[in-house]
Design a protein around this motif. Structure first.
Motif, short mmCIF file in Angstrom:
data_model
loop_
_atom_site.label_atom_id
_atom_site.label_comp_id
_atom_site.label_asym_id
_atom_site.label_seq_id
_atom_site.Cartn_x
_atom_site.Cartn_y
_atom_site.Cartn_z
N VAL A 1 4.10 21.82 -6.94
CA VAL A 1 4.54 20.52 -6.58
C VAL A 1 5.44 20.60 -5.20
O VAL A 1 6.54 21.09 -5.45
CB VAL A 1 5.11 19.54 -7.66
N GLU A 2 5.24 19.64 -4.24
CA GLU A 2 6.20 19.60 -3.13
C GLU A 2 7.18 18.33 -3.60
O GLU A 2 6.79 17.34 -3.96
CB GLU A 2 5.56 19.00 -1.89
N VAL A 3 8.21 18.66 -3.38
CA VAL A 3 9.40 17.75 -4.01
C VAL A 3 10.08 17.11 -2.71
O VAL A 3 10.46 17.91 -1.68
CB VAL A 3 10.52 18.29 -4.58
N ILE A 4 10.04 15.83 -2.53
CA ILE A 4 10.59 15.13 -1.46
C ILE A 4 11.74 13.99 -2.05
O ILE A 4 11.49 13.33 -2.84
CB ILE A 4 9.54 14.19 -0.63
N ASP A 5 12.97 14.36 -1.34
CA ASP A 5 13.84 13.68 -1.98
C ASP A 5 14.04 12.19 -1.33
O ASP A 5 14.03 11.93 -0.34
CB ASP A 5 15.23 14.63 -1.32
N ALA A 6 13.95 11.64 -2.34
CA ALA A 6 13.92 9.84 -1.75
C ALA A 6 14.98 9.13 -2.32
O ALA A 6 15.07 7.85 -2.24
CB ALA A 6 12.57 9.29 -2.63
N THR A 7 16.14 9.86 -2.67
CA THR A 7 17.50 9.01 -2.98
C THR A 7 17.60 7.93 -1.67
O THR A 7 17.88 8.43 -0.44
CB THR A 7 18.40 10.09 -2.95
N GLY A 8 17.88 6.82 -2.22
CA GLY A 8 18.39 5.69 -1.22
C GLY A 8 16.97 5.25 -0.62
O GLY A 8 17.19 4.40 0.29
N LYS A 9 15.98 5.68 -0.84
CA LYS A 9 14.63 5.27 -0.28
C LYS A 9 13.71 4.46 -1.25
O LYS A 9 14.25 4.43 -2.51
CB LYS A 9 14.03 6.38 0.27
N PHE A 10 12.84 3.95 -0.72
CA PHE A 10 12.09 3.08 -1.55
C PHE A 10 10.46 3.53 -1.51
O PHE A 10 10.00 3.96 -0.48
CB PHE A 10 12.11 1.60 -0.98
N VAL A 11 9.75 3.16 -2.70
CA VAL A 11 8.51 3.78 -2.73
C VAL A 11 7.86 2.34 -3.27
O VAL A 11 8.17 1.66 -4.43
CB VAL A 11 8.30 4.80 -3.79
N THR A 12 6.73 2.24 -2.53
CA THR A 12 5.81 1.16 -2.97
C THR A 12 4.37 1.18 -2.95
O THR A 12 4.08 2.16 -2.32
CB THR A 12 6.15 -0.20 -2.00
N PRO A 13 3.63 0.55 -3.40
CA PRO A 13 2.08 0.64 -3.22
C PRO A 13 1.89 0.42 -1.77
O PRO A 13 2.65 -0.22 -1.11
CB PRO A 13 1.47 -0.43 -4.11
N GLY A 14 0.85 0.99 -1.23
CA GLY A 14 0.50 0.78 0.29
C GLY A 14 0.10 -0.89 0.55
O GLY A 14 -0.40 -1.51 -0.44
N ILE A 15 0.32 -1.10 1.37
CA ILE A 15 0.15 -2.56 1.96
C ILE A 15 -1.23 -2.66 2.10
O ILE A 15 -2.18 -1.90 2.65
CB ILE A 15 0.93 -3.15 3.11
N ILE A 16 -1.80 -4.01 1.59
CA ILE A 16 -3.35 -4.04 1.78
C ILE A 16 -3.23 -5.35 2.63
O ILE A 16 -2.91 -6.78 1.96
CB ILE A 16 -4.13 -4.26 0.33
N ASP A 17 -4.05 -5.59 3.65
CA ASP A 17 -4.12 -6.73 4.38
C ASP A 17 -5.54 -7.25 4.37
O ASP A 17 -6.38 -6.52 4.53
CB ASP A 17 -3.85 -6.35 5.87
N ASN A 18 -5.55 -8.23 3.70
CA ASN A 18 -7.01 -8.89 3.57
C ASN A 18 -7.54 -9.95 4.40
O ASN A 18 -8.50 -10.37 4.41
CB ASN A 18 -7.20 -9.68 1.90
N HIS A 19 -7.07 -9.80 5.66
CA HIS A 19 -7.59 -10.49 6.76
C HIS A 19 -7.02 -9.86 8.20
O HIS A 19 -6.20 -9.90 8.79
CB HIS A 19 -6.83 -11.98 6.94
N SER A 20 -8.00 -8.82 8.43
CA SER A 20 -7.85 -8.21 10.00
C SER A 20 -9.06 -8.24 10.55
O SER A 20 -10.18 -8.42 9.92
CB SER A 20 -7.47 -6.91 9.48
#
Lengths: 475, 421
Positions: free
Chosen positions: A98-117
């Protein structure tokens, strides 16, 4: 302590999101792939060829996590494995692969979905040869499919990727009463439109209320009157005439399926409308004014179909109670207004007021600029709502960007939230994504790293931008 | 004093809170002066003007004082490229005075003739902290769009601060289209127009018309052609910008600023050397036209690093969404611009471009435009809590806030919502 999240938070928001719930089920009965049954129409003749790119497991350590369905978890770990969300927990031990990425102080969210493009169909550069987004030739063009206009070399896809957009709906324009079919894509560059299509997503139908159809067909072309529709009542008569035809068409096919005999003649336009009446195609309708939405709701009942979402919907706040009752989503800008009469009553609190009424709120872009920072649009709406006394948490508001649009597109069973087993469509943000200073640092689509803020060489450049000024520049 | 009094009489009728410019002090501010940050600052305003600023500024005895308890305080934001107040509803031509495609006049169009301080978008712009706007013509019948003006957003009857503040000229693709179909045609017309205007009225005694401009337009273009009025040129492509730099080298008296300049970073050093400021939209990062293939959000940082005076604006909807100038400035910071330079780009730099000394700043002698914020002004989550223009406290209401308040509750059990006002 390990605690896998998902279920509890889903319950938390159940009330607020119930409005979109019907759409979940619709994804179970979407158009099936080419059916071999003799004589049956192939409902999927341009199938998706998208397959996730290879990825190795990634562990995002110690992040603030919004799961997209209302949950916020500080200092949590998110494991992406095999292209899916594997686990979200307070502490996850990394195995060697497993590649470990330090996300301390960062945010993780689901990807944004634009339903009108309109990316790909109104691409950059906006030259005359690229105006493929609207079959303006008649008020009813339910027969056209947006995917047949997509230019996959639109540089706009790369910019929206940098804004954390992992999926989008690409729609035809809004000149017509029935504009044609929309298509849902993963935001992964491909040589073909089929290579971007979201696997197994349902089809959608674009319809439009109000000023556009009557302006284009009634006042267009210089004649007086130019043709139908010339008025809002003409718009309604136009839709209803088509629905009557569609109902007859459906009856013929239903009868043929039950009784056999000669196969009815195909009609591309009516195929699409029948798909709506069969509950297989989701209706996304451009509609600004509240009173018009109410007329459209009655019409949908008259003909036995459901409106999935009103788009632009600048007056949804005026009938948010009714929209909640009907389970119809509103796809909205944070603050666009005034550019036309039907947009005159737009207010910055529209989105939170819709949410607050228990209706389904979606932040959409309709713009190659706006799609790059939908997180900021949500932040503006959220803070304007709070100043008006509407308390919504940051985590709940993220549903406007992922879960709710996913529901409106019938893809929530695959994406739109961080829940075990779902597609690993995930964004790691440099900071709180409701801050203007935050940027998408890494964007994963189906677990594969598709954008990296700190590795410009690893980011996509479309054919169009190769060998041009600024090729490969940080955009 | 007379001027101030008149302003106040007008202001009182359209919703400004005060009936006169308050003598007022703001204390404990996290202050952007237009030039630098000062913590725990005091700003003193008397008779509509700033009279003292600093950590040690003395507050006259008995003066009304607002303790902002460390809140951000800035000068009123100065939007350098707006169409607020000259169009009520974009697509309704009867309400849209931005451009006149069928007019026989070009340079002579004075946009302040169309300004309506009571347009709804003026208040919508104001309550987000924008107190001064440079209002530019749209794309009309010619590469000469007409003359823009500077106004405040108080809504007062006399809120035009500077009429005929600049001449607006379209070059690049837009100018080509308005000049017969090519860049060479646009440049030929511009050169001929400069000669017409500089030789007005002499050549018009012999010939009734100039080569490029009618009598009326030549007269109007006169000050700009001689360098006494700013020329704002809309241009995008690096090669087109170089042509403007050449023009300035040939006629050094011309006072030129650029708007657009999507490929400005590619010629940043040349712009800096020529002393030509730019107004850019930091969002512009798409090759939306062939003239902006090099567009990037790093345009702002690169121009500023090269020493080009750079102001920001939001181009996508420059009438109703002038207020988004703060969001674009915040995004510029996210893309490499120093926070102070971003503030400068929406306060002092616009004022400098338009020669409006004392605007966009809070220094002794500045106009009393003060905005108190509930957070970092460049954050999308922040908003003003108090706004003063010329020392007069402004209403924070707009037609939008009235609609919001009507519909916050949808309860119609007693009466229709139309009775709620």
């Amino acid at each position: 302590m390990k605690r896998t999240i998902g279920f509890a938070t889903a319950l938390l928001l159940a009330a607020g999101l119930a409005a979109c719930g019907d759409n979940d089920r619709s994804s179970d009965k979407k158009g099936s792939p080419a059916n071999a049954d003799a004589g049956e129409i192939n409902k999927n003749p341009y199938p998706s060829t998208y397959t996730p790119y290879p990825s190795s497991p990634v562990l995002l350590k110690d992040a603030t996590v919004y799961d997209g369905i209302g949950g916020a978890f500080d200092g949590y770990d998110v494991l992406l494995s095999g292209g899916n969300i594997a686990e979200i927990a307070e502490t996850i031990e990394a195995t060697d692969d497993v590649e470990v990425i330090d996300a301390t102080g960062k945010f993780v969210t689901p990807g944004i979905i634009d339903n009108h493009s309109h990316l790909g169909v109104y691409p950059s550069p906006g030259v005359s040869a690229h105006g493929d987004g609207n079959e303006v030739s008649g008020p009813v063009t339910a027969e056209v499919w947006a995917e047949h206009s997509i230019w996959p070399q639109d540089p706009g896809f790369t910019r929206s990727l940098a804004g954390g957009v992992t999926s989008m709906q690409i729609l035809p324009g809004s000149a017509n009463l029935f504009g044609g079919r929309g298509v849902i894509v993963k935001n992964v560059l491909s040589r073909t439109a089929q290579g971007m299509k979201f696997p197994d997503a349902p089809y959608t139908l674009k319809m439009a209320c109000g000023e556009n159809p009557k302006r284009v067909y009634g006042y267009g072309g210089g004649g007086f009157p130019g043709g139908a529709p010339f008025s809002r009542m003409g718009n309604l008569a136009g839709y209803r005439t088509s629905w009557i035809k569609a109902a007859e068409y459906k009856e013929k096919w239903d009868k043929w399926e039950e009784e056999g005999g000669d196969m009815p003649a195909r009609d591309l336009e009516l195929d699409t409308l029948k798909g709506v009446l069969d509950g297989e195609i989701l209706v996304h309708m451009h509609c600004y004014r509240a009173d018009e939405m109410a007329q459209i709701i009655d019409m949908s009942k008259e003909f036995g179909y459901k409106v999935t979402a009103f788009h632009h919907a600048v007056e949804s706040y005026k009938i948010a109670d009714k929209l909640a009752e009907e389970g119809i989503c509103s796809s909205m800008w944070a603050d666009w207004w005034g550019f036309k009469m039907e947009a005159y009553d737009g207010i910055p609190e529209n989105i939170p007021m819709v949410h607050n009424a228990g209706a389904c709120a979606v932040v959409h872009s309709d713009s190659d600029i706006g799609i790059q920072r939908l997180n900021q649009e949500a932040a503006k709406a959220l803070s304007d709502g709070r100043r008006a006394g509407i308390e919504i948490s940051d985590a709940e508001a993220w549903a406007w960007l992922s879960a709710n649009p996913a529901k409106s597109l019938g893809i929530f069973d695959q994406t739109g939230s961080l829940e075990s087993g779902k597609d690993a469509d995930v964004v790691l943000w440099t900071a709180d994504p409701f801050s203007v200073y935050a940027k998408a640092e890494k964007v994963f689509i189906d677990g594969a790293l598709m954008y990296d803020l700190n590795d410009p060489d690893g980011n996509p450049v479309t054919d169009f931008e190769l060998g041009q000024p600024g090729e490969g520049d940080t955009k | 004093m007379i001027r101030t009094t008149l302003a106040l009489l007008a202001a009182s009728s359209i919703g400004a809170l005060g009936t006169s410019a308050q003598d007022i002090a703001v204390q404990n501010a996290k202050l952007w002066t237009g030039d630098r940050m000062i913590e725990n600052a005091t700003v003193v305003i008397e008779d509509g003007e700033v009279t003292a600023v600093g950590t040690g500024a003395a507050i006259p005895v008995g003066m009304e004082t607002i303790d902002v308890e460390g809140a951000w305080v800035t000068p009123g934001i100065f939007a350098p490229y707006s169409r607020a107040g000259i169009v009520e509803v974009g697509s309704e031509v009867s309400t849209n005075d931005t451009a006149a495609g069928a007019s026989v006049y070009t340079a002579a169009l004075d946009m302040s003739d169309g300004f309506n301080p009571l347009e709804t978008n003026v208040a919508v712009t104001r309550i987000q902290g924008v107190t001064r706007i440079a209002v530019a013509p749209g794309f009309g019948a010619s590469l000469f769009g007409g003359q823009g003006f500077i106004a405040n957003t108080s809504g007062a009857a006399n809120s035009v601060d500077k009429q005929k503040a600049f001449m607006f000229i379209n070059l690049g693709e837009a100018g080509s289209g308005l000049s017969g179909g090519s860049r060479p045609a646009a440049w030929a017309k511009l050169r001929a127009a400069l000669v017409d205007a500089r030789t007005y009225p002499a050549r018009y005694f012999a010939h009734n018309e100039g080569d490029a401009l009618s009598r009326v337009d030549a007269l109007a273009f006169g000050p700009a052609s001689r360098g006494s009025q700013l020329i704002l040129i809309r241009v995008s492509r690096a090669s087109d910008i170089r042509k403007v730099i050449e023009l300035k080298a040939e006629s050094s008296s011309l006072n030129i600023a650029l708007v657009g300049a999507e490929e400005g970073w590619m010629v940043a050093d040349e712009l800096a050397k020529a002393g030509i400021p730019v107004i850019i939209d930091p969002f512009a990062n798409l090759p939306s036209r062939f003239e902006s293939l090099g567009a990037t959000q790093y345009n702002a940082a690169r121009l500023i690093d090269a020493g080009v005076p750079t102001a920001f604006s939001y181009f996508t909807d420059d009438s109703h969404q002038t207020r988004l100038i703060l969001q674009v400035a915040g995004n510029a910071v996210a893309n490499g611009v120093d926070h102070e330079d971003a503030l400068r780009a929406i306060t002092t730099v616009p004022a400098q471009i338009y020669g409006m000394a004392g605007y966009g700043s809070l220094q002794s002698g500045s106009v009393g435009d003060v905005v108190i914020w509930d957070g970092d002004p460049l954050e999308v989550t922040s908003a003003p809590t108090k706004i003063f223009i010329d020392g007069v406290e402004q209403s924070l209401e707009s037609r939008q806030t009235r609609l919001r308040d009507r519909y916050l509750s949808l309860d119609e059990s007693e009466k229709p919502l139309a009775y709620k006002h």
